[in-house]
Design a protein around this motif. Structure first.
Motif, PDB file in Angstrom:
ATOM      1  N   ASP A  74       0.213  -1.092   0.043  1.00 44.41           N
ATOM      2  CA  ASP A  74       0.286   0.243   0.186  1.00 44.41           C
ATOM      3  C   ASP A  74       0.400   1.539   0.052  1.00 44.41           C
ATOM      4  OD1 ASP A  74      -1.934  -1.649   0.570  1.00 44.41           O
ATOM      5  OD2 ASP A  74      -2.152  -1.467   2.082  1.00 44.41           O
ATOM      6  N   LYS A  75       0.412   2.532  -0.446  1.00 45.05           N
ATOM      7  CA  LYS A  75       1.177   3.460  -0.937  1.00 45.05           C
ATOM      8  C   LYS A  75       0.621   4.605   0.336  1.00 45.05           C
ATOM      9  CE  LYS A  75       2.661   1.547  -5.446  1.00 45.05           C
ATOM     10  NZ  LYS A  75       2.377   0.579  -4.502  1.00 45.05           N
ATOM     11  N   LEU A  76       1.735   5.600   0.731  1.00 47.01           N
ATOM     12  CA  LEU A  76       1.486   7.013   0.698  1.00 47.01           C
ATOM     13  C   LEU A  76       2.084   7.934   0.359  1.00 47.01           C
ATOM     14  CD1 LEU A  76       2.415   5.219   4.109  1.00 47.01           C
ATOM     15  CD2 LEU A  76      -0.177   5.431   3.701  1.00 47.01           C
ATOM     16  N   ILE A  77       1.229   8.931   0.587  1.00 43.15           N
ATOM     17  CA  ILE A  77       1.774  10.778  -0.330  1.00 43.15           C
ATOM     18  C   ILE A  77       0.900  11.217   1.149  1.00 43.15           C
ATOM     19  CG2 ILE A  77       0.020  10.450  -1.960  1.00 43.15           C
ATOM     20  CD1 ILE A  77       2.520  11.912  -3.319  1.00 43.15           C
ATOM     21  N   THR A  78       1.242  12.391   1.048  1.00 45.13           N
ATOM     22  CA  THR A  78       0.746  13.430   2.208  1.00 45.13           C
ATOM     23  C   THR A  78       1.986  14.960   2.140  1.00 45.13           C
ATOM     24  OG1 THR A  78       0.602  13.918   4.494  1.00 45.13           O
ATOM     25  CG2 THR A  78       2.622  12.912   4.313  1.00 45.13           C
ATOM     26  N   SER A  79       0.894  15.775   2.816  1.00 48.72           N
ATOM     27  CA  SER A  79       2.001  17.285   2.498  1.00 48.72           C
ATOM     28  C   SER A  79       3.283  17.569   3.124  1.00 48.72           C
ATOM     29  CB  SER A  79       0.713  17.965   3.491  1.00 48.72           C
ATOM     30  OG  SER A  79       0.643  17.968   4.598  1.00 48.72           O
ATOM     31  N   TYR A  80       3.022  18.797   3.475  1.00 49.00           N
ATOM     32  CA  TYR A  80       4.559  18.989   4.545  1.00 49.00           C
ATOM     33  C   TYR A  80       4.313  18.050   6.131  1.00 49.00           C
ATOM     34  CZ  TYR A  80       1.178  22.651   4.106  1.00 49.00           C
ATOM     35  OH  TYR A  80      -0.053  23.656   4.556  1.00 49.00           O
ATOM     36  N   ARG A  81       3.875  18.626   6.730  1.00 50.90           N
ATOM     37  CA  ARG A  81       3.571  18.129   7.661  1.00 50.90           C
ATOM     38  C   ARG A  81       3.393  16.755   7.764  1.00 50.90           C
ATOM     39  NH1 ARG A  81       1.715  21.853  11.500  1.00 50.90           N
ATOM     40  NH2 ARG A  81       0.578  22.873   9.582  1.00 50.90           N
ATOM     41  N   ASP A  82       4.649  15.523   7.137  1.00 50.60           N
ATOM     42  CA  ASP A  82       4.836  15.044   7.029  1.00 50.60           C
ATOM     43  C   ASP A  82       5.640  13.375   7.701  1.00 50.60           C
ATOM     44  OD1 ASP A  82       7.279  16.262   6.787  1.00 50.60           O
ATOM     45  OD2 ASP A  82       7.071  15.460   4.795  1.00 50.60           O
ATOM     46  N   HIS A  83       6.552  14.364   8.859  1.00 48.46           N
ATOM     47  CA  HIS A  83       6.960  13.441   9.791  1.00 48.46           C
ATOM     48  C   HIS A  83       6.562  12.234  10.754  1.00 48.46           C
ATOM     49  CE1 HIS A  83       9.375  17.314  10.997  1.00 48.46           C
ATOM     50  NE2 HIS A  83       8.994  17.223   9.158  1.00 48.46           N
ATOM     51  N   GLY A  84       4.836  12.345  10.769  1.00 49.02           N
ATOM     52  CA  GLY A  84       4.353  11.372  11.638  1.00 49.02           C
ATOM     53  C   GLY A  84       3.737   9.958  10.450  1.00 49.02           C
ATOM     54  N   GLN A  85       3.484  10.347   9.531  1.00 47.77           N
ATOM     55  CA  GLN A  85       3.539   9.715   8.017  1.00 47.77           C
ATOM     56  C   GLN A  85       4.474   8.666   8.072  1.00 47.77           C
ATOM     57  OE1 GLN A  85       1.465  12.400   8.426  1.00 47.77           O
ATOM     58  NE2 GLN A  85      -0.070  12.278   7.833  1.00 47.77           N
ATOM     59  N   MET A  86       5.547   9.632   8.399  1.00 51.84           N
ATOM     60  CA  MET A  86       6.588   8.672   7.879  1.00 51.84           C
ATOM     61  C   MET A  86       7.168   7.682   8.995  1.00 51.84           C
ATOM     62  SD  MET A  86       9.609  11.923   6.906  1.00 51.84           S
ATOM     63  CE  MET A  86       9.167  13.328   6.123  1.00 51.84           C
ATOM     64  N   HIS A 128       5.170  16.670   0.222  1.00 57.66           N
ATOM     65  CA  HIS A 128       4.972  18.271  -0.542  1.00 57.66           C
ATOM     66  C   HIS A 128       4.950  19.154  -0.077  1.00 57.66           C
ATOM     67  CE1 HIS A 128       5.567  14.652  -4.239  1.00 57.66           C
ATOM     68  NE2 HIS A 128       5.477  13.844  -3.381  1.00 57.66           N
ATOM     69  N   GLY A 129       4.994  20.109  -0.259  1.00 57.79           N
ATOM     70  CA  GLY A 129       5.729  21.550  -0.546  1.00 57.79           C
ATOM     71  C   GLY A 129       4.473  22.398  -0.917  1.00 57.79           C
ATOM     72  N   ILE A 130       4.162  22.161  -1.884  1.00 57.68           N
ATOM     73  CA  ILE A 130       2.751  22.781  -3.019  1.00 57.68           C
ATOM     74  C   ILE A 130       1.432  22.287  -2.358  1.00 57.68           C
ATOM     75  CG2 ILE A 130       1.806  23.308  -4.823  1.00 57.68           C
ATOM     76  CD1 ILE A 130       4.540  23.314  -6.177  1.00 57.68           C
ATOM     77  N   VAL A 131       0.470  23.214  -1.532  1.00 55.22           N
ATOM     78  CA  VAL A 131      -0.800  22.703  -1.196  1.00 55.22           C
ATOM     79  C   VAL A 131      -1.368  22.456  -2.309  1.00 55.22           C
ATOM     80  CG1 VAL A 131      -2.798  24.272   0.152  1.00 55.22           C
ATOM     81  CG2 VAL A 131      -0.164  24.813   0.229  1.00 55.22           C
ATOM     82  N   GLY A 132      -1.425  20.998  -2.060  1.00 56.48           N
ATOM     83  CA  GLY A 132      -3.174  19.793  -2.284  1.00 56.48           C
ATOM     84  C   GLY A 132      -1.700  19.387  -3.926  1.00 56.48           C
TER      85      GLY A 132
END
Length: 336
Positions: A74-86, A128-132
């Motif tokens: 399964d794959k994950l992708i997120t925004s700049y608030r990303d440390h928790g997902q990592m 990713h730093g670009i919103v959305g």
């Protein structure tokens, strides 16, 4: 309350829906994120971390509850608030902290920093730093799963501030049109930077935003890991069955400002303290475990071990070498 056949608001879970062992695992994972982010804030204050840095403190139950339902592939992708997902994805705290401090041992060899880490091994396709922007990339990951004939899902995280971006609605359309196995997760922490959702969005029920395309949506108490787990299980099962995308609106809260440079003067100290006192996701699980007969000493031991891991990561990061200047010219063009 049922508002449409595919749009349902889910309240906080009324009782334990996880086993004692699962709650212990969730407690560990949430506490790891909390302690890691607290250490990150300390290092930022010491000027050991530069650039933008967005902490996940307060939102730990969201990624933890969702990750408990995922499996390898399964794959994950997120925004700049990303440390928790990592960290929830299993990325090494040493490598994450080394990247935050710009060291060669970091996940992006010190060139990505807080907002731009990546791990192909863990199927984490970046902050990713670009919103959305990550939402459109997320449905691309879901398309790859479908094209390869797997039942793997893609989870794309974004905030309430990104929820009204045009590319988000374009992504809803394409995901629904092709029945892509994509779980859209809106982490509604009530503020897009310093603007409250009430002032920024005509829609105050973001879980309904996929309704024009027939995308099922749930609103969930994102401060309750058991409620998140139950909702995520429903969404994952829907996607694995080939029924198309699913939208989850997680009602959560960040304790710190939007980024480390944000003093968060747009909300009162009383508001933040009230959430910490009554709705903290880690304290909620702690009380469940104590009521289930887990010894206080066991929980203190978990905290002690996590602090050792986080301190080790900080020490590793500070003693790792900085990238060679020649790295400025790598990873720019691929000649094939």
């Amino acid at each position: 309350m049922k508002t449409k056949d595919t749009q349902v608001e889910k309240p906080t879970s009324n009782g334990p829906s996880l086993t004692r062992e699962e709650f212990l695992s969730a407690y560990h994972d949430m506490l790891l994120i909390r302690r890691f982010e607290e250490k990150t804030g300390q290092l930022y204050g010491m000027n050991l971390i530069g650039g933008f840095c967005h902490l996940y403190i307060g939102q730990e139950a969201v990624v933890t509850g969702i990750q408990m339902n995922l499996r390898e592939g399964d794959k994950l992708i997120t925004s700049y608030r990303d440390h928790g997902q990592m960290l929830a994805a299993g990325m090494d705290p040493r490598g994450v902290m080394a990247e935050l401090t710009g060291r060669a041992t970091g996940y992006s060899r010190g060139k990505g920093g807080s907002m731009h880490m990546f791990s192909r091994e863990k199927n984490f396709y970046g902050g990713h730093g670009i919103v959305g922007a990550q939402v459109a990339l997320g449905i691309g990951l879901a398309f790859a799963n479908q094209y390869r004939g797997t039942d793997e899902v893609a989870v794309t995280y974004f905030g309430d501030g990104a929820s009204n971006q045009g590319q988000v609605y374009e992504s809803y359309n394409l995901a629904a049109l092709h029945k892509l196995p994509c779980i859209f997760v809106i982490e509604n922490n009530k503020y897009g930077m310093g603007t409250s959702i009430e002032r920024a969005s005509a829609s105050h029920e973001l879980y309904k935003n996929g309704a024009p395309w027939g995308i099922p949506g749930l609103r969930v108490d994102g401060m309750d890991v058991a409620a998140v787990h139950a909702a995520a299980a429903e969404a994952v099962a829907h996607c694995r069955a080939g029924k198309g995308p699913y939208l989850l609106e997680m009602m959560t809260y960040r304790y710190r400002g939007h980024s480390m440079s944000d003093p968060a003067k747009y909300r009162s100290r009383e508001e933040v303290d009230q959430v910490r006192k009554l709705h903290d996701p880690i304290e909620h699980v702690r009380h469940i475990l104590l009521d289930a007969g887990v010894e206080e000493s066991t929980l203190k031991d978990i905290d002690s071990k996590i602090k050792a891991v986080v301190n080790d990561a900080a020490e590793f990061a500070q003693t790792s070498p900085e990238p060679d200047p020649a790295e400025l010219y790598t990873d720019i063009v691929l000649e094939a």
